[in-house]
Design an enzyme around this catalytic site. Structure first.
Site, PDB file in Angstrom:
ATOM      1  N   ALA A  10      27.434  32.613  44.896  1.00 22.02           N
ATOM      2  CA  ALA A  10      26.654  32.849  43.068  1.00 22.02           C
ATOM      3  C   ALA A  10      25.792  34.014  43.065  1.00 22.02           C
ATOM      4  O   ALA A  10      24.999  34.008  42.329  1.00 22.02           O
ATOM      5  CB  ALA A  10      25.510  31.541  43.556  1.00 22.02           C
ATOM      6  N   ARG A  34      25.800  35.640  50.264  1.00 17.02           N
ATOM      7  CA  ARG A  34      24.732  36.230  51.514  1.00 17.02           C
ATOM      8  C   ARG A  34      23.986  37.208  51.559  1.00 17.02           C
ATOM      9  O   ARG A  34      22.427  36.652  52.587  1.00 17.02           O
ATOM     10  CB  ARG A  34      26.566  37.684  52.466  1.00 17.02           C
ATOM     11  CG  ARG A  34      27.249  36.871  53.329  1.00 17.02           C
ATOM     12  CD  ARG A  34      28.420  37.136  53.375  1.00 17.02           C
ATOM     13  NE  ARG A  34      28.103  38.418  52.067  1.00 17.02           N
ATOM     14  CZ  ARG A  34      29.446  39.254  52.166  1.00 17.02           C
ATOM     15  NH1 ARG A  34      29.910  39.708  53.252  1.00 17.02           N
ATOM     16  NH2 ARG A  34      29.605  39.573  50.555  1.00 17.02           N
ATOM     17  N   TYR A 153      45.762  40.690  50.225  1.00 21.23           N
ATOM     18  CA  TYR A 153      44.454  40.315  48.921  1.00 21.23           C
ATOM     19  C   TYR A 153      45.747  38.862  48.007  1.00 21.23           C
ATOM     20  O   TYR A 153      45.253  37.732  47.935  1.00 21.23           O
ATOM     21  CB  TYR A 153      44.378  40.773  47.711  1.00 21.23           C
ATOM     22  CG  TYR A 153      42.970  39.884  46.545  1.00 21.23           C
ATOM     23  CD1 TYR A 153      41.994  39.872  46.802  1.00 21.23           C
ATOM     24  CD2 TYR A 153      43.576  40.534  45.507  1.00 21.23           C
ATOM     25  CE1 TYR A 153      41.267  39.185  45.961  1.00 21.23           C
ATOM     26  CE2 TYR A 153      42.647  39.622  44.494  1.00 21.23           C
ATOM     27  CZ  TYR A 153      41.751  39.244  44.799  1.00 21.23           C
ATOM     28  OH  TYR A 153      40.420  37.886  44.280  1.00 21.23           O
ATOM     29  N   PHE A 190      33.657  42.645  41.610  1.00 21.54           N
ATOM     30  CA  PHE A 190      34.861  42.972  42.239  1.00 21.54           C
ATOM     31  C   PHE A 190      35.633  43.786  42.831  1.00 21.54           C
ATOM     32  O   PHE A 190      35.593  44.510  43.962  1.00 21.54           O
ATOM     33  CB  PHE A 190      36.267  42.069  41.435  1.00 21.54           C
ATOM     34  CG  PHE A 190      37.247  41.827  42.458  1.00 21.54           C
ATOM     35  CD1 PHE A 190      37.356  40.948  43.010  1.00 21.54           C
ATOM     36  CD2 PHE A 190      38.371  42.309  41.600  1.00 21.54           C
ATOM     37  CE1 PHE A 190      39.002  40.781  43.584  1.00 21.54           C
ATOM     38  CE2 PHE A 190      39.558  42.415  41.821  1.00 21.54           C
ATOM     39  CZ  PHE A 190      39.848  41.918  42.720  1.00 21.54           C
TER      40      PHE A 190
HETATM   41  P1  NDP Z   1      31.741  39.731  43.016  1.00 22.99           P
HETATM   42  O1  NDP Z   1      31.293  40.515  44.183  1.00 22.99           O
HETATM   43  O2  NDP Z   1      30.803  39.875  41.431  1.00 22.99           O
HETATM   44  O3  NDP Z   1      31.678  38.257  42.996  1.00 22.99           O
HETATM   45  C1  NDP Z   1      32.005  37.537  44.385  1.00 22.99           C
HETATM   46  C2  NDP Z   1      30.652  36.299  45.519  1.00 22.99           C
HETATM   47  O4  NDP Z   1      31.199  36.109  46.534  1.00 22.99           O
HETATM   48  C3  NDP Z   1      29.403  37.487  45.772  1.00 22.99           C
HETATM   49  O5  NDP Z   1      28.319  36.262  45.760  1.00 22.99           O
HETATM   50  C4  NDP Z   1      29.399  37.092  47.047  1.00 22.99           C
HETATM   51  O6  NDP Z   1      28.057  37.022  48.294  1.00 22.99           O
HETATM   52  C5  NDP Z   1      29.882  36.261  47.484  1.00 22.99           C
HETATM   53  N1  NDP Z   1      30.557  36.109  48.976  1.00 22.99           N
HETATM   54  C6  NDP Z   1      32.373  37.145  48.733  1.00 22.99           C
HETATM   55  N2  NDP Z   1      31.915  37.530  50.403  1.00 22.99           N
HETATM   56  C7  NDP Z   1      31.350  35.927  51.013  1.00 22.99           C
HETATM   57  C8  NDP Z   1      31.042  35.689  51.904  1.00 22.99           C
HETATM   58  N3  NDP Z   1      31.621  36.119  53.102  1.00 22.99           N
HETATM   59  N4  NDP Z   1      29.831  34.805  52.725  1.00 22.99           N
HETATM   60  C9  NDP Z   1      29.459  33.986  51.435  1.00 22.99           C
HETATM   61  N5  NDP Z   1      29.567  34.285  49.694  1.00 22.99           N
HETATM   62  C10 NDP Z   1      30.383  35.623  50.334  1.00 22.99           C
HETATM   63  O7  NDP Z   1      33.467  39.265  42.366  1.00 22.99           O
HETATM   64  P2  NDP Z   1      33.703  37.664  41.604  1.00 22.99           P
HETATM   65  O8  NDP Z   1      32.955  37.488  40.587  1.00 22.99           O
HETATM   66  O9  NDP Z   1      34.889  38.494  40.813  1.00 22.99           O
HETATM   67  O10 NDP Z   1      34.733  37.165  42.443  1.00 22.99           O
HETATM   68  C11 NDP Z   1      34.535  35.595  42.237  1.00 22.99           C
HETATM   69  C12 NDP Z   1      35.997  35.179  43.247  1.00 22.99           C
HETATM   70  O11 NDP Z   1      36.960  35.550  41.566  1.00 22.99           O
HETATM   71  C13 NDP Z   1      36.496  35.813  44.171  1.00 22.99           C
HETATM   72  O12 NDP Z   1      36.916  34.444  44.541  1.00 22.99           O
HETATM   73  C14 NDP Z   1      37.561  36.552  43.302  1.00 22.99           C
HETATM   74  O13 NDP Z   1      38.334  36.894  44.676  1.00 22.99           O
HETATM   75  C15 NDP Z   1      38.241  35.934  42.127  1.00 22.99           C
HETATM   76  N6  NDP Z   1      38.701  36.240  41.364  1.00 22.99           N
HETATM   77  C16 NDP Z   1      38.594  37.970  40.562  1.00 22.99           C
HETATM   78  C17 NDP Z   1      39.132  38.181  39.422  1.00 22.99           C
HETATM   79  C18 NDP Z   1      37.832  39.141  38.839  1.00 22.99           C
HETATM   80  O14 NDP Z   1      38.465  40.212  37.987  1.00 22.99           O
HETATM   81  N7  NDP Z   1      37.137  39.829  39.357  1.00 22.99           N
HETATM   82  C19 NDP Z   1      39.929  37.876  38.844  1.00 22.99           C
HETATM   83  C20 NDP Z   1      40.666  36.894  40.004  1.00 22.99           C
HETATM   84  C21 NDP Z   1      39.724  36.468  40.602  1.00 22.99           C
HETATM   85  P3  NDP Z   1      27.362  37.629  48.655  1.00 22.99           P
HETATM   86  O15 NDP Z   1      27.778  39.510  49.189  1.00 22.99           O
HETATM   87  O16 NDP Z   1      26.285  38.303  48.982  1.00 22.99           O
HETATM   88  O17 NDP Z   1      27.879  36.993  49.750  1.00 22.99           O
HETATM   89  C1  8X3 Z   2      41.497  39.720  40.782  1.00 20.18           C
HETATM   90  C2  8X3 Z   2      42.140  39.996  39.890  1.00 20.18           C
HETATM   91  O1  8X3 Z   2      44.880  41.613  39.303  1.00 20.18           O
HETATM   92  O2  8X3 Z   2      43.064  43.125  40.434  1.00 20.18           O
HETATM   93  O3  8X3 Z   2      42.203  38.682  41.677  1.00 20.18           O
HETATM   94  O4  8X3 Z   2      44.390  40.894  41.945  1.00 20.18           O
HETATM   95  S1  8X3 Z   2      43.538  41.992  40.386  1.00 20.18           S
END
Ligand code: NDP
Ligand code: 8X3
Length: 254
Positions: A10, A34, A153, A190
């Protein structure tokens, strides 16, 4: 009755937007990540703004001992979790398999698959003890169709797709709904994480089209968890209008 939701990851992006949308709705929240400073600031901000109870838990989903010590020993008043959003996840790198970094592979597999499993095992047992719940897994378009250089991934998100289906079967008799949300391109941290801080390369991912925002995904998740008790929206793919597949984008050159 006020519902309690646990949201992993979050501290930014989709997880943070879901936390805000849920807090606005009056849900009690357990938020995790984290980065402790961001997590605590978010808890304070949402509590000040929406006056809802928030429990920040600072742990790494890859570390089983940390997951267990945080979630297996929740204070009594936080043990009834109604909703789990399995959101924490990342991509690391984008290269052909033969050039892939083993460290990147392990980070993705440990976070996106094993972390989701560690959290789900404990929380699903709490939900069962409380008579039910709702788990929403954040998959991806990358879990529906592989794309060049996305290899590991994509494999982790295909695993989330399989786990979502399997969990729906395993929990069918336990009154636990399981849903999956599979976004396309969402502009969050991301791509900055994927390209290890290279902001220019990250920004180029969204060149020439309007990506989804984290809030767009939060809206869909809120809709899913607010569906009537007899309805489960089990699998949603949500894409920017300019995206037609994992690799096809309508980019306007400026
Ligand atoms: P962000 O990088 O903005 O957020 C990722 C979140 O995951 C952060 O809050 C991070 O918190 C947390 N996180 C990562 N690794 C860990 C860990 N080892 N332990 C605990 N928390 C962790 O990316 P998104 O919001 O885009 O990603 C969220 C989800 O959405 C992911 O599962 C991603 O694969 C998925 N997703 C994203 C897309 C995109 O285009 N952005 C598309 C499709 C899916 P912290 O670093 O503080 O631990
Ligand atoms: C994140 C979307 O297309 O970059 O899951 O893998 S993509």
């Amino acid at each position: 009755m006020t519902r309690t939701a646990l949201i992993t990851g979050a501290t930014s992006g989709i997880g943070e937007a879901v936390a805000e949308a849920f807090a606005k709705e009056g849900f009690r929240l357990i938020i995790t990540g984290r980065r402790a400073e961001r997590l605590n600031l978010l808890a304070k901000t949402l509590n000040d703004k929406y006056r809802t109870d928030i429990l920040p838990l600072n742990f790494d989903v890859r570390e089983l001992a940390q997951v267990e010590s945080n979630l297996a020993n929740l204070p009594e008043e936080w043990k009834k979790i109604d909703i789990l959003i399995n959101n924490a996840g990342l991509a690391a790198g984008l290269s052909p398999l033969n050039d892939g970094s083993i460290d990147d592979w392990e980070r993705m597999i440990d976070t996106n698959i094993k972390g989701l499993l560690y959290v789900s095992r404990i929380v699903s047992n709490l939900m069962t003890a409380n008579g039910g719940g709702h788990i929403v897994n954040i998959g991806s378009i990358a879990g529906k169709s592989a794309y060049p250089n996305g290899n590991v991934y994509c494999a982790t998100k295909f695993a989330v797709d399989a786990l979502s289906k399997g969990m729906m079967m395993d929990f069918n008799q336990k009154n636990i709904k399981v849903s999956q949300v599979c976004p396309g391109a969402v502009e969050t941290e991301f791509s900055i994480v994927r390209f290890k801080g290279d902001e220019k390369r990250a920004a180029a991912v969204y060149d020439g089209f309007q990506p989804l925002s984290a809030g767009d995904i939060a809206d869909v998740i809120l809709y899913i968890v607010k569906a009537p008790a007899h309805v489960n929206i089990s699998d949603v793919v949500i894409l920017p209008a300019a995206q037609a597949s994992a690799t096809i984008f309508n980019r306007k050159q400026s």
